[in-house]
Enzyme design. Structure first.
Site, PDB file in Angstrom:
ATOM      1  N   LYS A 193       0.837  -1.198   0.000  1.00 44.27           N
ATOM      2  CA  LYS A 193       0.000   0.000   0.000  1.00 44.27           C
ATOM      3  C   LYS A 193       0.877   1.255   0.000  1.00 44.27           C
ATOM      4  O   LYS A 193       0.693   2.156  -0.802  1.00 44.27           O
ATOM      5  CB  LYS A 193      -0.918  -0.025   1.222  1.00 44.27           C
ATOM      6  CG  LYS A 193      -1.812   1.170   1.344  1.00 44.27           C
ATOM      7  CD  LYS A 193      -2.750   1.045   2.537  1.00 44.27           C
ATOM      8  CE  LYS A 193      -3.448   2.368   2.773  1.00 44.27           C
ATOM      9  NZ  LYS A 193      -4.343   2.363   3.919  1.00 44.27           N
ATOM     10  N   GLU A 199      10.636  -4.613   4.307  1.00 44.87           N
ATOM     11  CA  GLU A 199      10.713  -6.020   3.897  1.00 44.87           C
ATOM     12  C   GLU A 199      10.374  -6.161   2.415  1.00 44.87           C
ATOM     13  O   GLU A 199      11.065  -6.830   1.652  1.00 44.87           O
ATOM     14  CB  GLU A 199       9.710  -6.872   4.696  1.00 44.87           C
ATOM     15  CG  GLU A 199      10.046  -7.033   6.161  1.00 44.87           C
ATOM     16  CD  GLU A 199       9.395  -5.971   7.039  1.00 44.87           C
ATOM     17  OE1 GLU A 199       9.091  -4.870   6.521  1.00 44.87           O
ATOM     18  OE2 GLU A 199       9.206  -6.235   8.238  1.00 44.87           O
ATOM     19  N   GLY A 254      -4.858  -1.793   5.118  1.00 44.63           N
ATOM     20  CA  GLY A 254      -4.018  -2.921   4.699  1.00 44.63           C
ATOM     21  C   GLY A 254      -4.664  -4.268   4.968  1.00 44.63           C
ATOM     22  O   GLY A 254      -4.708  -5.145   4.099  1.00 44.63           O
ATOM     23  N   ARG A 255      -5.207  -4.436   6.162  1.00 45.71           N
ATOM     24  CA  ARG A 255      -5.773  -5.748   6.522  1.00 45.71           C
ATOM     25  C   ARG A 255      -7.178  -5.947   5.966  1.00 45.71           C
ATOM     26  O   ARG A 255      -7.834  -6.943   6.269  1.00 45.71           O
ATOM     27  CB  ARG A 255      -5.723  -5.946   8.029  1.00 45.71           C
ATOM     28  CG  ARG A 255      -6.353  -4.826   8.832  1.00 45.71           C
ATOM     29  CD  ARG A 255      -5.973  -4.913  10.304  1.00 45.71           C
ATOM     30  NE  ARG A 255      -6.452  -3.759  11.053  1.00 45.71           N
ATOM     31  CZ  ARG A 255      -5.809  -2.590  11.150  1.00 45.71           C
ATOM     32  NH1 ARG A 255      -4.648  -2.433  10.545  1.00 45.71           N
ATOM     33  NH2 ARG A 255      -6.295  -1.605  11.861  1.00 45.71           N
ATOM     34  N   GLU A 340      -4.650  -6.647  14.898  1.00 45.95           N
ATOM     35  CA  GLU A 340      -4.157  -5.325  14.520  1.00 45.95           C
ATOM     36  C   GLU A 340      -5.299  -4.299  14.575  1.00 45.95           C
ATOM     37  O   GLU A 340      -5.062  -3.111  14.775  1.00 45.95           O
ATOM     38  CB  GLU A 340      -3.529  -5.360  13.114  1.00 45.95           C
ATOM     39  CG  GLU A 340      -2.586  -4.191  12.872  1.00 45.95           C
ATOM     40  CD  GLU A 340      -1.795  -4.287  11.569  1.00 45.95           C
ATOM     41  OE1 GLU A 340      -2.401  -4.127  10.493  1.00 45.95           O
ATOM     42  OE2 GLU A 340      -0.572  -4.522  11.620  1.00 45.95           O
ATOM     43  N   HIS A 371      -4.647 -33.144  17.751  1.00 45.65           N
ATOM     44  CA  HIS A 371      -3.490 -33.940  18.184  1.00 45.65           C
ATOM     45  C   HIS A 371      -2.379 -33.063  18.720  1.00 45.65           C
ATOM     46  O   HIS A 371      -1.249 -33.508  18.879  1.00 45.65           O
ATOM     47  CB  HIS A 371      -2.995 -34.794  17.019  1.00 45.65           C
ATOM     48  CG  HIS A 371      -4.006 -35.810  16.603  1.00 45.65           C
ATOM     49  ND1 HIS A 371      -4.061 -37.076  17.139  1.00 45.65           N
ATOM     50  CD2 HIS A 371      -5.054 -35.721  15.743  1.00 45.65           C
ATOM     51  CE1 HIS A 371      -5.073 -37.742  16.618  1.00 45.65           C
ATOM     52  NE2 HIS A 371      -5.696 -36.929  15.760  1.00 45.65           N
ATOM     53  N   LYS A 496       9.682  -0.682  14.495  1.00 52.43           N
ATOM     54  CA  LYS A 496      10.289  -0.336  13.191  1.00 52.43           C
ATOM     55  C   LYS A 496      11.344   0.739  13.368  1.00 52.43           C
ATOM     56  O   LYS A 496      12.430   0.666  12.788  1.00 52.43           O
ATOM     57  CB  LYS A 496       9.217   0.218  12.238  1.00 52.43           C
ATOM     58  CG  LYS A 496       8.294  -0.802  11.629  1.00 52.43           C
ATOM     59  CD  LYS A 496       7.491  -0.108  10.520  1.00 52.43           C
ATOM     60  CE  LYS A 496       6.181  -0.797  10.252  1.00 52.43           C
ATOM     61  NZ  LYS A 496       5.273  -0.030   9.416  1.00 52.43           N
TER      62      LYS A 496
HETATM   63  O1  LIG Z   1       1.099  -2.700   2.199  1.00 50.53           O
HETATM   64  P1  LIG Z   1       2.196  -2.087   2.978  1.00 50.53           P
HETATM   65  O2  LIG Z   1       2.158  -0.594   2.950  1.00 50.53           O
HETATM   66  O3  LIG Z   1       3.534  -2.612   2.521  1.00 50.53           O
HETATM   67  O4  LIG Z   1       2.011  -2.497   4.482  1.00 50.53           O
HETATM   68  C1  LIG Z   1       2.139  -3.808   4.940  1.00 50.53           C
HETATM   69  C2  LIG Z   1       1.789  -3.901   6.397  1.00 50.53           C
HETATM   70  O5  LIG Z   1       2.633  -2.996   7.091  1.00 50.53           O
HETATM   71  C3  LIG Z   1       2.456  -2.847   8.486  1.00 50.53           C
HETATM   72  O6  LIG Z   1       2.869  -3.997   9.151  1.00 50.53           O
HETATM   73  C4  LIG Z   1       1.035  -2.563   8.850  1.00 50.53           C
HETATM   74  O7  LIG Z   1       0.893  -2.679  10.238  1.00 50.53           O
HETATM   75  C5  LIG Z   1       0.089  -3.522   8.168  1.00 50.53           C
HETATM   76  O8  LIG Z   1      -1.231  -3.128   8.405  1.00 50.53           O
HETATM   77  C6  LIG Z   1       0.340  -3.545   6.685  1.00 50.53           C
HETATM   78  O9  LIG Z   1      -0.547  -4.454   6.088  1.00 50.53           O
END
Ligand SMILES: O=P(O)(O)OC[C@H]1O[C@H](O)[C@H](O)[C@@H](O)[C@@H]1O
Length: 532
Positions: A193, A199, A254-255, A340, A371, A496
Site C-alpha cells: 500500500k 521487507e 491494509g488488513r 491489529e 493432536h 520499526k
Molecule cells: O502494504 P504495505 O504498505 O507494505 O504495508 C504492509 C503492512 O505494514 C504494516 O505492518 C502494517 O501494520 C500492516 O497493516 C500492513 O498491512
C-alpha cells in the site's frame, strides 16, 4: 466508537451484575435440558440477500448465554451506537479518526465501479514465453489475504499457474522461492500500500537483481514486475512503469485490502470471474450487516458473544478452528485482521480503557489441532471460546468421501465434548472399582466450554467472501463497543523505528550506543559470532 469507555454504559454494568449473579448457574448441560428448542432459538441460517444459493448455518446455542443475556448484550451494542457507526462506515465518513480517513473496503465489493483486468494468460515474458508462475511480494495485509484466499480457493485455481508468496525479510524466504522460478516465465507482483515497507522493497530489489542476472536488459523489467500500491511516486522510482501499476486508495486499510488491487494474485490464480464471486459474497454479507436487525445479524451476534467472554468471563483468547484443509491459513489471516484492528488500550477519545479489548486470535485446521493443543482446550484451566468451521461437502471426496465423513465426525464431536464433558460418575462407571482416585479425576471433562459452529454446503468463492466479511464486521462491531479505532495500527511503529536505528549500529561493538544492557549484550554477542 463514540470513544466513550464501554464500562460506563448502563448495559455494561448490568452485564457485570448478571455475570456476578448468574455465571455459576450458566451450565450448558442444564440450559439444553431446560429448553428442547435451544438449538432452533440460538442458530440462524444465513442466506445471501443477493443470492439464495450462498448459505451457511451459524449455531451459537453452545454458548453460556440465555435470551435475556443476549438481549442485554445487544442493548450494549445499541448503547454504543453500533447502528450509527455502521452507517457512518458505509457512508464513507472518516471513522478512522487518528488518520482522518474513510474506511471503505465495503465499496470495493460494490464492484460496479471497480475493475481489474486479467493480467496473465496473454501476458508474455521477455523471451516471448507465457507466464506460468506468479510471485507476490508483500507483507501483512499485502500478503496474508492473498495467501489465505488462494489457499482457500485452490480447487478453483488454473492448474497451469503456480503462485508463490514472499513476505519475510529473512533472505531464506525469497532465496528458496526463487529456486522454484524460471526468470523467463515469472511475474513478480510487488504488493505494498505504502511502497515504503522495508521487507517488501528489499525483497523486490533482490528479486529484480535475480531477474536481471538472467535477463540482462533493464527494459525487460516491465514485462516481469507489476506493482499494487497507492504510491505512484515510489513505484516509478523503483523502476516499475506507471502502466504496470494497479492503484488503490488510502481508504482501504491494509488488513482489509484483499478486495482491492492487492487481490491481483488471487484474481490471476483463480480467474477474474471467481474473484468477482468472492467480492459478491462479501457484498451479500455487507448487505446483511447493514440491513438486518441486530437480533438476527450474524456478525453482531458473534461480536457480542465474544464481548461476553472477553470482558466478563475474562477469556484471553479466541480460537478459529476450520475443519477444512483449504482454510489452513484462516487463523493466520484473522490474527492480523482482529489483533491489529482491536489490540488497542486507548479509546478514540484518548482514554486508557479499564477493560479488555481484542482477544488473542489463534488456531489451526482440524484435525491437526486435536493432536496438538486440544488437551488444553478440553482440560486446561483457561476458557477458550472457539469457532468450528466446516463444509458439508468436500472438493476432494476421495474414498467415497470416507475422509470427509471422518473429518466431519470430529467437527461435530469436539464442540459436543467441550460443551457437555464427562462427569466423575461416568468415568467411575467406565473404569470399574479398582481405579485410583487420581486416574478417575484425570479423566473427567468438566465441559461447559463454549463454541460456535459454522457449517456451509461447499467452499465456493462466494461463500469464502461471505465468511471473511462476517469476521470483518464482527471485528468492527467489537471495536465500536470498546470505543477504539479499529482502523489504525500505531502499535507496529515503535519496533520499526528502533530497528532502523539498530541497523545503523550493527557494524562494530563501539557503534552500539544508547541501549539498555540487555539489548547491548545481545548485539555484542551477535557481532562476536557472525560470519559474513
Ligand atoms: O502494504 P504495505 O504498505 O507494505 O504495508 C504492509 C503492512 O505494514 C504494516 O505492518 C502494517 O501494520 C500492516 O497493516 C500492513 O498491512
Amino acid at each position: 466508537m463514540s470513544g466513550r469507555l464501554a464500562s460506563e454504559y448502563s448495559t455494561w454494568k448490568k452485564l457485570q451484575q448478571t455475570y456476578d449473579v448468574q455465571h455459576a448457574r450458566l451450565i450448558l448441560k442444564d440450559l439444553f435440558a431446560q429448553d428442547p428448542n435451544r438449538f432452533s432459538k440460538f442458530s440462524e441460517e444465513y442466506v445471501d440477500p443477493t443470492d439464495k444459493n450462498t448459505t451457511f448455518l451459524l449455531d451459537y446455542s453452545k454458548h453460556l448465554i440465555t435470551q435475556p443475556i443476549l438481549d442485554t448484550l445487544l442493548s450494549l451494542a445499541r448503547e454504543a451506537e453500533l447502528e450509527t457507526y455502521r452507517d457512518k462506515m458505509f457512508a464513507g465518513e472518516h471513522i478512522n479518526t487518528s488518520e482522518d480517513r474513510a474506511v471503505l473496503h465495503v465499496a470495493l465489493r460494490n464492484f460496479d465501479d471497480f475493475k481489474i483486468q486479467e493480467a496473465c494468460g496473454s501476458w508474455k515474458g521477455y523471451t516471448g514465453k507465457t507466464i506460468n508462475t506468479i510471485v507476490n511480494i508483500g507483507i501483512g495485509g499485502s500478503d496474508l489475504g492473498p495467501v489465505m484466499v488462494t489457499e482457500g480457493l485452490k480447487p478453483y485455481a488454473k492448474r497451469d499457474l503456480t503462485a508463490h508468496f514472499v513476505s519475510n525479510i529473512d533472505g531464506t524466504h525469497i532465496a528458496e522461492t526463487l529456486r522454484l522460478c524460471d526468470p523467463e516465465r515469472t511475474l513478480f507482483i510487488i504488493a505494498s500500500k505504502t511502497f515504503t515497507t522495508q521487507e517488501t522493497i528489499t525483497n523486490a530489489e533482490s528479486a529484480r537483481d535475480w531477474f536481471l542476472a538472467a535477463a540482462k536488459d533493464k527494459a525487460h523489467v516491465a514485462k516481469h514486475f507489476v506493482a499494487l500500491s497507492t504510491n505512484t511516486k515510489a513505484v516509478t522510482a523503483f523502476g516499475i512503469d506507471k502502466a504496470n501499476m494497479f492503484a488503490f486508495w488510502d481508504w482501504v486499510g491494509g488488513r482489509y485490502s484483499l478486495w482491492s488491487a492487492i487481490g491481483l494474485s488471487i484474481a490471476i490464480y483463480i480467474g477474474y470471474d471467481n474473484f468477482e464471486q468472492l467480492l459478491k459474497g462479501a457484498h451479500g454479507m455487507d448487505k446483511h450487516f447493514k440491513e438486518t436487525p441486530l437480533e438476527k445479524n450474524l456478525p453482531v451476534l458473534m461480536a457480542v458473544i465474544g464481548v461476553w467472554y472477553n470482558d466478563f468471563y475474562g477469556s484471553q483468547t479466541h480460537a478459529l478452528l476450520p475443519y477444512d484443509q483449504y482454510l489452513h491459513k484462516f487463523a493466520d489471516y484473522f490474527q492480523q485482521g482482529d489483533m491489529e484492528s482491536n489490540g488497542k488500550f486507548v479509546t478514540k477519545g484518548g482514554q486508557r480503557v479499564n477493560y479488555q479489548t481484542g482477544p488473542i486470535i489463534w488456531g489451526a485446521a482440524g484435525t491437526n489441532g486435536q493432536h496438538s493443543f486440544y488437551q488444553l482446550v478440553h482440560q486446561g484451566t483457561k476458557l477458550i471460546p472457539a469457532d468450528f468451521i466446516a463444509p458439508a461437502t468436500s472438493h476432494n471426496p476421495i474414498a467415497n468421501s470416507k475422509h470427509h465423513r471422518i473429518l466431519l465426525s470430529n467437527y461435530f464431536a469436539q464442540p459436543e465434548a467441550l460443551a457437555f464433558g464427562k462427569t466423575e460418575e461416568e468415568v467411575r462407571k467406565e473404569l470399574g472399582n479398582g481405579a485410583s482416585e487420581a486416574l478417575v479425576k484425570s479423566k473427567v471433562f468438566e465441559g461447559n466450554r463454549p463454541s460456535s459452529s459454522i457449517l456451509f454446503p461447499l467452499m465456493t468463492p462466494r461463500t469464502l467472501g461471505a465468511l471473511i466479511a462476517l469476521y470483518e464486521h464482527k471485528i468492527f462491531t467489537q471495536g465500536v463497543i470498546w470505543g477504539i479505532n479499529s482502523f489504525d495500527q500505531m502499535g507496529v511503529e515503535l519496533g520499526k523505528v528502533l530497528a532502523k536505528n539498530i541497523l545503523s549500529q550493527l557494524n562494530q561493538p563501539s557503534d552500539v550506543t544508547g541501549h539498555d544492557s540487555s539489548t547491548t549484550g545481545l548485539i555484542h554477542y551477535y557481532q562476536k559470532h557472525r560470519k559474513e
